[in-house]
Scaffold this motif. Structure first.
Motif, short mmCIF file in Angstrom:
data_model
loop_
_atom_site.label_atom_id
_atom_site.label_comp_id
_atom_site.label_asym_id
_atom_site.label_seq_id
_atom_site.Cartn_x
_atom_site.Cartn_y
_atom_site.Cartn_z
N MET A 1 1.15 -1.26 -0.28
CA MET A 1 0.36 -0.14 -0.38
C MET A 1 1.07 1.01 -0.14
N ASN A 2 0.77 1.98 -0.43
CA ASN A 2 1.71 3.31 -0.82
C ASN A 2 1.28 3.93 0.27
N GLU A 3 2.16 4.70 1.30
CA GLU A 3 2.42 5.20 2.32
C GLU A 3 0.94 6.22 2.37
N GLY A 4 0.95 7.15 1.49
CA GLY A 4 0.83 8.34 1.68
C GLY A 4 -1.14 7.99 1.73
N VAL A 5 -1.54 6.85 0.83
CA VAL A 5 -2.32 6.96 0.69
C VAL A 5 -3.21 5.84 2.70
N LEU A 6 -1.72 5.14 2.69
CA LEU A 6 -2.35 4.85 4.44
C LEU A 6 -2.14 5.17 5.23
N ILE A 7 -1.18 6.67 5.06
CA ILE A 7 -2.04 7.89 6.32
C ILE A 7 -3.56 8.25 5.99
N GLU A 8 -3.49 8.19 4.85
CA GLU A 8 -4.79 8.77 4.76
C GLU A 8 -5.91 8.32 5.57
N LYS A 9 -5.21 6.84 5.34
CA LYS A 9 -6.63 5.91 5.55
C LYS A 9 -7.08 5.61 7.07
N LEU A 10 -5.88 5.70 7.78
CA LEU A 10 -5.58 6.24 9.44
C LEU A 10 -5.99 7.16 9.36
N ARG A 11 -5.84 8.20 8.84
CA ARG A 11 -6.12 9.80 9.25
C ARG A 11 -7.97 9.78 9.34
N LYS A 12 -8.65 8.47 8.00
CA LYS A 12 -9.54 8.53 8.70
C LYS A 12 -10.16 7.93 9.61
N GLY A 13 -8.80 7.19 9.96
CA GLY A 13 -9.67 6.12 11.21
C GLY A 13 -10.28 4.26 10.48
N LYS A 14 -9.97 4.20 9.57
CA LYS A 14 -10.34 2.90 8.49
C LYS A 14 -9.60 1.69 9.43
N PRO A 15 -9.91 0.86 10.31
CA PRO A 15 -9.92 -0.76 11.00
C PRO A 15 -7.79 -1.09 10.06
N THR A 16 -8.85 -1.62 8.55
CA THR A 16 -7.82 -2.10 8.05
C THR A 16 -6.86 -1.07 7.67
N ALA A 17 -6.66 -0.29 7.05
CA ALA A 17 -4.73 0.61 7.37
C ALA A 17 -4.22 0.61 9.03
N TYR A 18 -5.12 0.43 9.95
CA TYR A 18 -4.42 0.07 11.12
C TYR A 18 -3.73 -1.73 11.36
N LYS A 19 -4.71 -1.96 10.65
CA LYS A 19 -4.34 -3.64 10.76
C LYS A 19 -3.56 -3.94 9.45
N TYR A 20 -2.66 -3.00 8.43
CA TYR A 20 -2.08 -2.82 8.06
C TYR A 20 -0.32 -1.98 8.51
N LEU A 21 -0.59 -1.41 8.93
CA LEU A 21 0.31 -0.94 9.87
C LEU A 21 0.72 -1.84 10.21
N PHE A 22 -0.04 -1.83 11.44
CA PHE A 22 0.48 -2.88 12.19
C PHE A 22 1.30 -4.53 11.82
N SER A 23 1.14 -4.82 10.77
CA SER A 23 1.35 -5.74 10.85
C SER A 23 2.56 -5.45 10.12
N GLU A 24 2.74 -4.73 9.22
CA GLU A 24 4.08 -4.22 8.57
C GLU A 24 4.85 -3.76 9.20
N TYR A 25 4.24 -2.90 10.64
CA TYR A 25 5.26 -2.00 11.08
C TYR A 25 5.85 -2.86 12.66
N TYR A 26 4.96 -3.47 13.03
CA TYR A 26 5.40 -4.27 14.41
C TYR A 26 6.38 -4.37 14.50
N GLN A 27 6.80 -6.01 14.02
CA GLN A 27 8.15 -6.59 14.20
C GLN A 27 8.60 -5.63 14.14
N TRP A 28 9.03 -4.99 13.78
CA TRP A 28 10.09 -4.45 13.29
C TRP A 28 10.56 -3.53 14.34
N LEU A 29 9.51 -2.64 14.34
CA LEU A 29 9.02 -2.11 15.50
C LEU A 29 9.82 -2.70 16.76
#
Length: 176
Positions: free
Chosen positions: A1-29
């Motif tokens: 997913m494009n980072e700009g699109v992801l940020i916009e979906k996160l701002r709108k409160g889309k749970p799918t965007a948050y799940k994507y964020l979590f699955s993508e970055y959680y382990q690295w963090l």
């Protein structure tokens, strides 16, 4: 997913965007914080707190770098906050320990001085000792002591004067 699109979906409160964020970055963090802390459980807690905070503030967050950099910086700051909190807790524990040790030392010193003072009181002549104990420990007035012992108030005063002089003179040598 494009980072700009992801940020916009996160701002709108889309749970799918948050799940994507979590699955993508959680382990690295988590790995990043684990390298700082050496504690797997702590690193997971810190990352989870940072991601929850991110979600709660998503509408107000302004990201000037990449999302990944922002998240790493957020987790890093969360870790530093944790360290500050722990330091405050340790400082508070040190203060409590110091107070307890000081209190114990003062108590011990007081008991030691009282024991020495009792030795000095025992060295008083019998009548002088009896008058001193009634006056200072039993809190009796000179007149009461005089009546109890069948002596004059003036004798009580003289005996107290002798006792106090003896204790004062010897205490400075004995209690040091």
């Amino acid at each position: 997913m494009n980072e700009g699109v992801l940020i916009e979906k996160l701002r709108k409160g889309k749970p799918t965007a948050y799940k994507y964020l979590f699955s993508e970055y959680y382990q690295w963090l988590c790995n990043y914080i684990y390298n700082l802390s050496g504690n797997r459980s702590l690193s997971e807690d810190i990352v989870q707190e940072a991601l929850i905070s991110f979600w709660e503030k998503r509408e107000r967050i302004i990201i000037t770098t990449s999302l990944k950099s922002y998240l790493f910086k957020t987790c890093h700051n969360q870790f530093l906050q944790h360290l500050r909190t722990q330091k405050i807790k340790f400082d508070e524990l040190d203060k409590i320990k110091w107070e307890a040790l000081t209190e114990a030392a003062v108590e011990e010193e007081t008991e030691f001085k009282l024991a020495k003072l009792n030795i000095l009181i025992d060295q008083l002549p019998p009548r002088c000792k009896e008058i001193f104990i009634q006056s200072k420990l039993e809190k009796k007035k000179y007149k009461e002591i005089a009546l109890d012992l069948g002596i004059s108030v003036k004798t009580v005063e003289n005996q107290m004067s002798k006792a106090l002089h003896f204790l004062k003179t010897n205490a400075t040598l004995f209690l040091l």
